[in-house]
Design an enzyme around this catalytic site. Structure first.
Site, PDB file in Angstrom:
ATOM      1  N   TRP A 101       0.827  -1.219   0.000  1.00 33.95           N
ATOM      2  CA  TRP A 101       0.000   0.000   0.000  1.00 33.95           C
ATOM      3  C   TRP A 101       0.854   1.259   0.000  1.00 33.95           C
ATOM      4  O   TRP A 101       0.466   2.268  -0.589  1.00 33.95           O
ATOM      5  CB  TRP A 101      -0.995  -0.034   1.166  1.00 33.95           C
ATOM      6  CG  TRP A 101      -1.892  -1.221   1.041  1.00 33.95           C
ATOM      7  CD1 TRP A 101      -1.933  -2.315   1.852  1.00 33.95           C
ATOM      8  CD2 TRP A 101      -2.829  -1.488  -0.021  1.00 33.95           C
ATOM      9  NE1 TRP A 101      -2.841  -3.221   1.376  1.00 33.95           N
ATOM     10  CE2 TRP A 101      -3.408  -2.748   0.228  1.00 33.95           C
ATOM     11  CE3 TRP A 101      -3.242  -0.786  -1.161  1.00 33.95           C
ATOM     12  CZ2 TRP A 101      -4.369  -3.322  -0.610  1.00 33.95           C
ATOM     13  CZ3 TRP A 101      -4.196  -1.352  -1.999  1.00 33.95           C
ATOM     14  CH2 TRP A 101      -4.746  -2.598  -1.715  1.00 33.95           C
ATOM     15  N   ASP A 169      -1.585   6.670   6.270  1.00 34.89           N
ATOM     16  CA  ASP A 169      -2.636   5.772   5.784  1.00 34.89           C
ATOM     17  C   ASP A 169      -2.948   4.809   6.931  1.00 34.89           C
ATOM     18  O   ASP A 169      -2.191   3.886   7.209  1.00 34.89           O
ATOM     19  CB  ASP A 169      -2.148   4.998   4.553  1.00 34.89           C
ATOM     20  CG  ASP A 169      -3.156   3.944   4.089  1.00 34.89           C
ATOM     21  OD1 ASP A 169      -4.215   3.785   4.729  1.00 34.89           O
ATOM     22  OD2 ASP A 169      -2.877   3.273   3.071  1.00 34.89           O
ATOM     23  N   LYS A 193     -12.619  -1.780   7.293  1.00 35.55           N
ATOM     24  CA  LYS A 193     -11.964  -2.690   8.242  1.00 35.55           C
ATOM     25  C   LYS A 193     -12.430  -2.379   9.670  1.00 35.55           C
ATOM     26  O   LYS A 193     -13.118  -3.189  10.262  1.00 35.55           O
ATOM     27  CB  LYS A 193     -10.451  -2.605   8.107  1.00 35.55           C
ATOM     28  CG  LYS A 193      -9.999  -3.007   6.686  1.00 35.55           C
ATOM     29  CD  LYS A 193      -8.645  -2.487   6.367  1.00 35.55           C
ATOM     30  CE  LYS A 193      -8.332  -2.378   4.894  1.00 35.55           C
ATOM     31  NZ  LYS A 193      -8.593  -3.558   4.085  1.00 35.55           N
TER      32      LYS A 193
HETATM   33  N1  PMP Z   1      -4.282   1.140   2.390  1.00 35.89           N
HETATM   34  C1  PMP Z   1      -4.288   0.043   3.173  1.00 35.89           C
HETATM   35  C2  PMP Z   1      -3.381  -0.014   4.362  1.00 35.89           C
HETATM   36  C3  PMP Z   1      -5.128  -1.030   2.862  1.00 35.89           C
HETATM   37  O1  PMP Z   1      -5.125  -2.134   3.624  1.00 35.89           O
HETATM   38  C4  PMP Z   1      -5.973  -0.936   1.723  1.00 35.89           C
HETATM   39  C5  PMP Z   1      -6.936  -2.035   1.343  1.00 35.89           C
HETATM   40  N2  PMP Z   1      -6.751  -3.262   1.856  1.00 35.89           N
HETATM   41  C6  PMP Z   1      -5.915   0.208   0.939  1.00 35.89           C
HETATM   42  C7  PMP Z   1      -5.066   1.234   1.309  1.00 35.89           C
HETATM   43  C8  PMP Z   1      -6.771   0.358  -0.289  1.00 35.89           C
HETATM   44  O2  PMP Z   1      -8.083   0.555   0.102  1.00 35.89           O
HETATM   45  P1  PMP Z   1      -9.284   0.668  -0.935  1.00 35.89           P
HETATM   46  O3  PMP Z   1      -9.573  -0.715  -1.412  1.00 35.89           O
HETATM   47  O4  PMP Z   1     -10.384   1.267  -0.107  1.00 35.89           O
HETATM   48  O5  PMP Z   1      -8.872   1.555  -2.030  1.00 35.89           O
END
Ligand code: PMP
Length: 360
Positions: A101, A169, A193
């Site tokens: 991420w 994030d 989450k």
């Molecule tokens: N950042 C983190 C730490 C994540 O775990 C995730 C999704 N698992 C995301 C960003 C991306 O999220 P989204 O699917 O809502 O775009």
């Protein structure tokens, strides 16, 4: 039917109390004769929910007055582009790369043609730890970290100091500990989450950062527009925000984020102790001092795929779902977010211990 024990990484478990309340209110919201899903986002019926959700987020995370709380769409992933579009000033953006991420966030800034610098990374060791030697410089436009790495199961114990605005994030660990706002200038999270269903992204941003968007930034991608309109510039994801609001009330009923943190520590300890006491039958992916309280990624003896498949099948038989590890690390991953009860973790630990005994 008994609910499944859902160890999925997201969308993930939502507290049963929240789902039941939503079910009770689904057809007729507080005697209004319609579902909240059908209500105009300009109606007082909806606006009350919207404003209460923001107020509860502020209360739960003790957010100072000089921060805005926004509800946006496009997932946490859109923030990978929106943040540089709004905060980049033509210099350099500094990142810590702790996994998929963070890498995606770096990639989006590069697509925009902005200059990026990785100040620390754990890539060489399959992202199995949080780097300790993090030094952000004072010249950067801003600094960026991922507080919890959902795939690798690593988590910062405290956020690093940054002389420039720190962007976090917190998609997979928001509402699981208090935030130090003296260190953090922008914190964002997809809701799916720890905060509710997918479809809404929370952005908490220091007001002084709102005037940095470049002239040619499209309207919907500007934080200042959403802030000026209380996140009602266009139609927000009303039902997702309603469920998020119920989840905030549930967190408050649990005693707030400090109480949640203590409970989560106990849950995670059950799993990590089982791994540590298995004499190498189970091997955790994360190094001990980087272990996440949210996602526990581990392998079975020598990454034995047949054994892992067998354990997964036994878990499914016992209605424990979502345990397959992400393809980039393999093995298993137990996501034990706020809504996961200790009983659920205990059931998994029982299964793991019996399985280890039977396969030594
Ligand atoms: N950042 C983190 C730490 C994540 O775990 C995730 C999704 N698992 C995301 C960003 C991306 O999220 P989204 O699917 O809502 O775009």
């Amino acid at each position: 039917m008994q609910p499944a024990i859902n160890f999925g990484a997201g969308p993930s478990m939502i507290p049963q109390e929240v789902l039941k309340e939503a079910q009770e209110q689904l057809l007729d919201f507080h005697g209004n004769g319609l579902s909240i899903m059908e209500a105009s986002h300009r109606s007082s019926m909806y606006e009350d929910i919207h404003n209460a959700a923001i107020a509860d987020i502020r209360e739960l995370l003790s957010i100072p007055e000089d921060f805005e709380v926004l509800f946006l769409q496009g997932g946490a992933s859109l923030q990978f582009a929106m943040i540089p579009l709004n905060l980049y000033k033509g210099g350099v953006i500094e990142f810590v790369d702790t996994g998929t991420w963070s890498s995606k966030a770096i990639q989006e800034a590069k697509i925009l043609g902005y200059t990026t610098r990785v100040v620390a990374s754990s890539k060489e060791s399959t992202y199995n730890h949080i780097p300790t030697d993090i030094h952000f410089s004072a010249e950067a436009d801003y600094a960026y970290i991922t507080s919890n790495n959902t795939i690798y199961g690593t988590q910062y114990k405290t956020y690093p100091d940054a002389p420039t605005p720190l962007v976090v994030d917190a998609s997979s660990d928001i509402f699981s500990y208090p935030i130090d706002w003296s260190k953090t200038s922008l914190l964002f999270a997809g809701a799916q989450k720890n905060a509710g269903p997918s479809g809404v992204t929370i952005v908490i941003i220091k007001k002084e950062l709102l005037d940095r968007a470049k002239e040619n930034t499209p309207t919907m991608l500007r934080y200042d527009i959403h802030a000026q309109n209380n996140s009602l510039y266009n139609t927000p994801p009303t039902f997702a925000i309603y469920l998020l609001g119920l989840t905030m009330k549930w967190i408050k009923a649990q005693g707030g984020v400090e109480a949640i943190r203590r409970y989560n520590e106990e849950k995670a300890a059950l799993l990590y102790n089982t791994i540590d006491q298995s004499n190498g039958f189970y091997v955790g992916h994360a190094l001990c001092d980087s272990r996440s309280l949210m996602n526990v990624s581990f392998n079975v003896r020598g990454k034995d795929k047949a054994l892992e498949a067998k354990l997964l099948a036994l878990a499914e038989e016992a209605r424990m779902i979502g345990l397959k590890g992400h393809r980039s690390v393999g093995g298993l991953r137990a996501s034990i977010y706020n809504a996961m009860r200790k009983e659920g973790v205990a059931a998994l630990v029982d299964l793991m211990e019996t399985f280890a005994k039977n396969h030594r």
